[in-house]
Design an enzyme around this catalytic site. Structure first.
Site, PDB file in Angstrom:
ATOM      1  CB  ALA A   1     -20.126   2.045  -6.337  1.00  0.00           C
TER       2      ALA A   1
ATOM      3  CB  SER B   1     -17.241   9.103  -3.707  1.00  0.00           C
ATOM      4  OG  SER B   1     -17.761   8.875  -2.048  1.00  0.00           O
TER       5      SER B   1
ATOM      6  CD  GLU C   1     -43.666 -26.989   4.886  1.00  0.00           C
ATOM      7  OE1 GLU C   1     -42.149 -27.335   4.778  1.00  0.00           O
ATOM      8  OE2 GLU C   1     -43.239 -25.859   5.749  1.00  0.00           O
TER       9      GLU C   1
ATOM     10  CD1 TRP D   1     -25.169  11.454  -5.814  1.00  0.00           C
ATOM     11  CD2 TRP D   1     -24.819   9.515  -4.523  1.00  0.00           C
ATOM     12  NE1 TRP D   1     -26.198  11.283  -4.929  1.00  0.00           N
ATOM     13  CE2 TRP D   1     -25.305  10.037  -3.773  1.00  0.00           C
ATOM     14  CE3 TRP D   1     -24.346   8.035  -3.995  1.00  0.00           C
ATOM     15  CZ2 TRP D   1     -25.913  10.189  -2.170  1.00  0.00           C
ATOM     16  CZ3 TRP D   1     -24.523   8.129  -2.644  1.00  0.00           C
ATOM     17  CH2 TRP D   1     -24.752   8.996  -2.072  1.00  0.00           C
TER      18      TRP D   1
END
Length: 379
Positions: A162, A176, A57, A178
């Site tokens: 994931a 892991s 504001e 990707w």
């Protein structure tokens, strides 16, 4: 009347767009946008840009002054009820009263007990017309973490994983990178910039040596630099090595080690390296995650993305601490009885004991899918 209501919705939508510019930077404050209108024309705009900075504001009123406009008699659209107390900034309700505005249109009520209706009441006592709940759903969505912290005292916990279609987070050899593609990983970095903190377990630190930062190319940036989350490592017995990326960069990007060991040489070394140390009780051989989340909430951390491995995610679900799920699902099959799945821990005994997802959304990200939803636990 319909035309006026549509105009109210349109101007409030603009205020929501402005509020999003403070995403990440204003934590633990809420995101707020403000638009000042006279005769259907915007004469001032503002948003809360960073914690401790001017509120939306006052920024909008300052913008009116810069444009040579007078806010007297104008209508103000603000996504959150104007504050009525003095914190790092003076009350915004008083600023609007002093500016002589005629009407204030509010999107969300403020659950902060220091405000909670008092801002609107102060405006009404000053003779200003106040209309509430305009475009409320969108305004509420801006500040889910803030509302959660105000109502529960705890951060909003987002469990992120994931996995492949068969629920694996690594191959049988433990590899892991990707699972998901570039678009999914870009979304992860954008979310790190949005939320207050990201959490992993010490096992992830030892296995992957992550940096847990938001990439510079994320859209949520200021001057080319994204907001960086507080990086949290759950490390019961202080196994985090001093040469870990998280420790090496702890003086540039805030890093917190949650441990059950409140002293000793390892504690002192990590603290001397710039890490914030948070000591909580030990439960069943690990840090008490409920106590850790309470301490983080007490410190004003309004949101935590848990990016840990199966052990940490399992502990979060076992303790029923996760509020939302982000599941990045890749169209791959790893297979293997020994390949780890995404959530470990104790788990549930019967299907009836399982948590479920509500209000689910599905977002395509390249060849991957992001499934999101609110988590509901059985009573």
């Amino acid at each position: 009347m319909a035309r006026i209501l549509q105009a109210d919705a349109d101007f409030m939508q603009r205020a929501c767009q402005l509020a999003q510019r403070g995403e990440g930077w204003v934590n633990p404050n809420p995101q707020v946008g403000c638009v000042i209108v006279r005769d259907g024309r915007i004469i001032g705009e503002g948003w809360h840009g960073c914690f401790g900075g001017l509120h939306a504001e006052r920024e909008a009123l300052a913008d009116c002054a810069r444009r040579g406009e007078d806010a007297r008699g104008a209508t103000v659209y603000v996504t959150l009820e104007p504050c009525s107390h003095t914190g790092k900034q003076p009350p915004c309700a008083d600023a609007l009263i002093e500016a002589g505005v005629a009407r204030v249109v509010v999107g969300s009520a403020d659950p902060n007990p220091l405000v909670s209706g008092q801002g609107c009441e102060r405006l009404r006592r000053a003779g200003i017309t106040v209309d509430e709940g305009i475009h409320q759903e969108a305004c509420d969505a801006l500040n889910a973490p803030f509302f959660h912290l105000m109502c529960t005292g705890l951060p909003l916990v987002i469990a992120k994983l994931a996995e492949t279609l068969d629920g694996k987070v690594a191959t049988r050899a433990g590899l892991s990178r990707w699972i998901t593609g570039d678009e999914a990983r870009a979304r992860v970095h954008a979310d790190r910039a949005r939320f207050a903190a990201v959490m992993v377990g010490v096992g992830t630190v030892l296995a992957d040596d992550p940096s847990l930062t938001a990439r510079p190319d994320t859209t949520l940036s200021s001057g080319g630099k994204p907001h960086q989350p507080l990086r949290i490592v759950c490390d019961t017995h202080l196994r985090t090595p001093l040469d870990a990326q998280l420790v090496q960069t702890a003086r540039e990007v805030p890093t917190c080690i949650v441990t059950a060991q409140g002293d000793g040489a390892a504690f002192a070394r990590l603290q001397d390296a710039g890490c914030r140390m948070l000591t909580v009780p030990e439960r069943a051989g690990h840090v008490d995650l409920s106590a850790a989340m309470q301490a983080l909430g007490d410190a004003g951390i309004d949101s935590v993305i848990v990016e840990g491995g199966p052990q940490l995610l399992g502990a979060v679900f076992d303790a029923q601490l996760a509020n939302r799920l982000q599941a990045y699902i890749a169209p791959k099959i790893f297979g293997g009885a020994d390949a780890p799945s995404s959530v470990g821990g104790r788990g549930v005994e019967t299907p009836m004991d399982a948590c479920t997802l509500t209000a689910m959304t599905f977002t395509p990200l390249g060849s991957d899918i992001l499934l999101e939803g609110a988590i509901a636990y059985p009573s």
